[in-house]
Design an enzyme around this catalytic site. Structure first.
Site, PDB file in Angstrom:
ATOM      1  N   GLU A  70       0.840  -1.206   0.000  1.00 14.86           N
ATOM      2  CA  GLU A  70       0.000   0.000   0.000  1.00 14.86           C
ATOM      3  C   GLU A  70       0.875   1.256   0.000  1.00 14.86           C
ATOM      4  O   GLU A  70       0.610   2.217  -0.715  1.00 14.86           O
ATOM      5  CB  GLU A  70      -0.917  -0.024   1.230  1.00 14.86           C
ATOM      6  CG  GLU A  70      -1.749   1.225   1.415  1.00 14.86           C
ATOM      7  CD  GLU A  70      -1.630   1.787   2.816  1.00 14.86           C
ATOM      8  OE1 GLU A  70      -1.178   2.944   2.946  1.00 14.86           O
ATOM      9  OE2 GLU A  70      -1.990   1.083   3.777  1.00 14.86           O
ATOM     10  N   GLU A 145      10.148   1.613   2.309  1.00 16.10           N
ATOM     11  CA  GLU A 145       8.794   1.605   2.863  1.00 16.10           C
ATOM     12  C   GLU A 145       8.530   0.415   3.774  1.00 16.10           C
ATOM     13  O   GLU A 145       7.702   0.503   4.669  1.00 16.10           O
ATOM     14  CB  GLU A 145       7.760   1.631   1.725  1.00 16.10           C
ATOM     15  CG  GLU A 145       7.828   2.882   0.873  1.00 16.10           C
ATOM     16  CD  GLU A 145       7.565   4.154   1.673  1.00 16.10           C
ATOM     17  OE1 GLU A 145       6.650   4.146   2.536  1.00 16.10           O
ATOM     18  OE2 GLU A 145       8.282   5.151   1.440  1.00 16.10           O
TER      19      GLU A 145
END
Length: 975
Positions: A70, A145
């Site tokens: 995401e 991330e």
């Protein structure tokens, strides 16, 4: 344009069409024939348009791959190859919502905008990101991330770093979050819901690049997608764009993302787990006890809605019988629960907090005995009516405040659509609600309790025990694991790790090609309305008092505020104002028990809320007016009853029930603890402002950490302080609730104003009429520079000051600086390079400013970043396009869509703060005309601000002790 069933529009075949009167929308369900994508359109007159693409993404382990994806797909794509198009949109679009969300079984990418051109730009970037992300080209995206081994040279220790890794370390620091995770784990051992889709910090480092890529390949295909369009947009144009630009290049695929149902248990499962507390904590009265039940499937519209009402009835309203029984048993100090219907098999949980493990059997007995009694003797019909009414009011009002209304409808639709059922079953609630209203005359809820709570074995009992020193053990275990890993590496492998770390940093600090930046679509300043939206506010008089009237369409709901000045309260009793707001409406009055009162409120109104608040005077360095706000809402035809209830609470509340007062104080302490874990940055910012700002000190006393410590002391010494507490509450309520101390605010249509006048005057005229004496508060202000220690694994690092006191004035261009500082400088240095989950700047009209980080692994490094903003600004370069981008992004924040209730709040805030419409227009003009030179010119202000050396950090005890030279004081927050 009229759409016909079974016809194809730009590749989309219209399968179904309905009128959904509950949300005043026409709903259409399409299938894209070539790619297999599903699309739901809700067409209506809402100009705040919403687009989303979502995917069913069931994880098989707790490495957090859906969550990391995401984040990662928004880090550049085929068409928009820059490192962070998401941030470029945040800086330079007129979005009214821009985010992405990971759930247990789905991942969503929603955006919203009122501007059509901007809306298409947002769709373009999000579709390209989801379907063609750069993760296939750059393994560094996963490293940044998700997680990576960080080592800058061979002699350093290896550490873990990554944005999601640190985010989830923060999440797993909260005992409430640990509890929720363990509840799902206990109930779904064999399905996707038994693992952590967000990622368990212990498991995240097990995620490989190949697994990461394979997850995207498998699930991020249009055939597995759920696309959504909401609002007053041109649907044909939207379908054409989505089909021709994206979906037509995909062929339908058979994707197995089916979610299995957990087989029911043969007996109740019993689980024991642990969470960290300080090494010096004895752990007494700090266990959580929970009973958890699987409740059918979320595709059953009746059980889905009925259990929302039943959860409120049993555990939330002050009249809740199960909550009352558990509180009165003395098993713990707080009782709450939840009903999670966002997953295929919804979960209902009953939780006792601040208890002990040896109370487990008593807990089970009280729950089941109470539920059995309710089934045998029946539930009070007035309680049933109250709980149905408040749910119906909220469904009809549709006031979400945090999310656009259209996004709320998308998530509701997915609760059936994701599982291959009609997406509208939870939006078309009228027929379901009518069935549930049979409970007013039948044993409807009693049967629901019997079937789903008493006669089921698909449940668990979970005890979450405090473990002193657990955080330190976990930290040491990670350190040893990484140390052993380093020892196992060959020289070549170690060299590669150093090389990978440096390659990531090189990518992170490298600039973007201008031609790539220009691929991200951007509006022009001509697309922005130069005029600010005017909030209608008329000063009137009502029964001798000032009335602030907002004439507007409210769908026959009257929003009514009573605003009392609290300067009548002496300085040593200010903290009782916060306590008063927690007590009002939850204790007996002369004519009602607190339970009967709760029922009256829920039957006749949309709710009543009490809160201390402050209004800072415009063009001052923090001069303020403190108020006590009573916010209420009701249908216009229920105004007589609302007035009667307000009169009862304001004039006839009884504070002398010591047992009830103690229960409220214990619950308040528990809820404040939860807020500290969830919003450490807010706690730190409030605390920081209290060092140098009178308004900051006032807010710290009434709602900040100082208030928490006050409540903690009252709870600990309640028996000896009870009479004093009662006396002080009686004293300040008499002082505050005075006719001469009141201004009223109302929002409703003009035609209904007479109903306000007719029903409010009898109450106002009964208020005390004594002459008032406003007090002067002389708070001691000093730099305390505290490290606020918790057992959390991350930090919330805040630094700031009051720039007006340094001789600087407020300008609208400071909001452009906020955009630049938050989304360029701090984002790149604190989040991207530092690994924190978030970082932000704030510049208030009062002069109060701060920089803050959220779920941050660092401390001194972050403070150094704040200090170096000065140099960044001195060297700041931005061409016309970049400045346009920053200005548009700033206007987006200024133009947040407001509900009628929010408009009334904002109008009142401007009134009490002496902010005129000319001031608001001047701010907008200054934003629209902000220049590169002006931004550079703020370097001196930032330099002077950072020299003030006011700082506050909420964070890990060991980390703060390691850096104690930064602080004047270290404080154990929960001891």
């Amino acid at each position: 344009m009229k759409f016909e069933l079974n016809k194809v529009y730009h590749g989309f075949k219209l399968m179904e069409e309905y009128e959904v009167k509950e949300i005043n929308s026409k709903a259409r369900v399409f299938v894209h024939e070539k790619s297999g994508a599903k699309l739901l359109n809700l067409q209506n007159d809402d100009d705040n348009k919403v687009f989303a693409i979502g995917f069913r993404t069931p994880p098989s382990d707790s490495t957090g791959v859906p969550h990391i994806l995401e984040h990662s797909v928004l880090c550049g794509s085929r068409k928009f190859p820059i490192k962070d198009p998401f941030v470029e949109l945040a800086k330079g679009s007129l979005n009214t919502f821009l985010n992405a969300m990971t759930y247990s079984d789905k991942t969503l990418y929603p955006v919203a905008s009122k501007n059509e051109k901007d809306f298409f730009n947002l769709m373009d970037v999000y579709l390209d990101a989801a379907l063609h992300p750069n993760i296939y080209k750059y393994p560094e995206i996963l490293m940044q991330e998700g997680w990576h081994y960080e080592i800058n040279n061979k002699n350093d220790e290896i550490t873990y770093k990554g944005v999601v890794y640190n985010e989830m370390k923060g999440a797993f620091s909260s005992p409430d979050d640990v509890l929720y995770r363990k509840i799902q784990e206990s109930l779904f051992p064999d399905t996707t819901y038994g693992v952590e889709s967000g990622g368990d910090p212990v498991e995240i480092p097990n995620l490989t690049y190949d697994q990461f890529i394979d997850f995207h390949k498998k699930y991020y295909h249009p055939s597995n997608s759920y696309i959504y369009l909401y609002g007053d947009g041109d649907l044909e144009k939207q379908l054409k764009f989505i089909s021709e630009e994206y979906l037509n290049e995909f062929d339908k695929a058979n994707i197995d993302s089916h979610i299995e149902v957990q087989k029911p248990f043969n007996k109740i499962k019993e689980i024991v787990a642990e969470y960290p507390v300080s090494p010096n904590d004895d752990g007494k009265d700090k266990a959580f006890l929970s009973l958890n039940f699987v409740i059918g499937e979320c595709t059953d519209p009746e059980v889905y809605l009925a259990f929302q009402i039943l959860e409120y009835l049993l555990l939330e309203t002050p009249a809740a019988p199960l909550k009352k029984a558990l509180i009165e048993s003395g098993l713990g100090k707080d009782v709450y629960g939840f009903y999670d219907n966002s997953i295929l098999q919804p979960v209902f949980s009953i939780i006792v907090k601040n208890s002990n493990a040896d109370k487990k059997e008593s807990f089970k007995k009280i729950v089941f005995d109470t539920l059995s009694e309710l089934v045998t003797n029946g539930i009070d019909k007035k309680l049933v009516e109250a709980c149905i009414n408040i749910k119906e009011f909220r469904l009809r009002e549709g006031d979400t405040r945090t999310y656009p209304k259209g996004l709320l409808y998308y998530t509701k639709a997915l609760n059936s659509w994701l599982h291959d059922k009609n997406p509208l079953i939870h939006l078309e609630y009228e027929k379901t609600l009518e069935k549930i209203k049979s409970a007013l005359e039948t044993d409807y809820f009693e049967k629901l309790i019997e079937k789903h709570l008493l006669n089921t074995k698909h449940s668990s009992v979970l005890v979450l025990n405090p473990k002193p020193g657990m955080a330190e053990e976990k930290t040491e275990a990670v350190r040893k694991k990484l140390s052993d890993y380093k020892k196992s590496l060959s020289e070549e492998e170690l060299d590669k790790l150093v090389k990978d770390t440096l390659a990531l940093k090189e990518r992170q600090v490298s600039g973007e090609k201008q031609e790539d930046l220009e691929k991200v679509p951007l509006l022009s300043l001509e697309d922005i309305d130069p005029k600010t939206e005017e909030l209608s506010l008329e000063e009137r008089e009502i029964c001798g008092n000032k009335m602030l009237f907002n004439p507007m369409f409210t769908n026959k709901i009257a929003y009514l505020r009573f605003i009392f000045d609290t300067r009548v309260v002496e300085e040593e009793l200010i903290q009782y104002i916060g306590l008063l707001s927690a007590v009002m409406g939850k204790v007996d009055t002369e004519n009602y028990t607190y339970m009967d009162l709760a029922n009256e409120i829920n039957i006749y109104t949309g709710g009543i809320v009490y809160s201390p608040t402050t209004y800072i005077l415009n063009n001052t360095a923090g001069e303020y007016t403190p108020k006590f706000l009573i916010k209420s809402k009701a249908l216009v035809d229920k105004l007589p009853k609302l007035s009667e209830i307000l009169e009862e609470i304001i004039l006839r509340t009884k504070f002398d029930d010591k047992k009830r007062l103690k229960e409220i104080i214990q619950e308040l302490k528990s809820r404040l603890e939860m807020a500290i874990f969830d919003a450490g940055h807010v706690v730190a910012a409030h605390r920081l402002f209290s060092y140098f700002s009178p308004v900051g000190q006032y807010e710290e006393i009434t709602s900040g950490l100082k208030f928490y410590k006050f409540v903690e002391n009252l709870e600990k010494n309640f028996d000896s302080k009870a009479d004093e507490i009662i006396s002080n509450l009686e004293k300040i309520s008499k002082e505050i609730f005075n006719k001469n101390n009141l201004i009223i605010s109302a929002a409703v249509e003009e035609e209904d104003y007479k109903e306000i006048e007719k029903n409010i005057c009898p109450l106002v005229n009964k208020l005390g009429n004594e002459k008032l004496e406003y007090k002067q508060y002389n708070f001691e202000l000093k730099a305390c520079n505290e490290g606020l220690m918790t057992q959390g694994d991350v930090q919330y690092v805040v630094k700031g000051c009051n720039y007006r006191k340094l001789g600087y004035e407020y300008k609208g261009s400071l909001q452009v600086l906020k955009t630049i500082a938050s989304l360029d400088y701090l984002w790149n240095n604190v989040r991207v390079l530092g690994g924190a989950y978030g970082a932000f700047a704030s510049f208030g009209r009062s002069g109060n400013m701060f920089f803050g980080s959220y779920r941050d692994p660092n401390l001194k490094e972050t403070l150094e970043v704040y200090k170096n903003l000065e140099n960044y600004l001195r060297n700041f370069e931005a061409d016309k396009r970049q400045m346009t981008k920053y200005i548009i992004g700033t206007i987006s924040n200024l133009d947040t869509p407001l509900t009628p209730s929010m408009k009334a709040d904002k109008a009142a805030s401007c009134y009490f703060s002496n902010i005129t419409k000319e001031d608001i227009q001047k701010e907008r003009d200054e934003v629209l005309n902000a220049s590169r030179e002006e931004i550079k010119g703020f370097a001196d202000m930032i330099s002077d601000a950072m020299k003030e050396e006011y700082l506050c950090v909420v964070g890990n005890e060991a980390k703060l002790r390691e850096n104690e030279d930064v602080f004047y004081n270290l404080i154990d927050v929960f001891n």
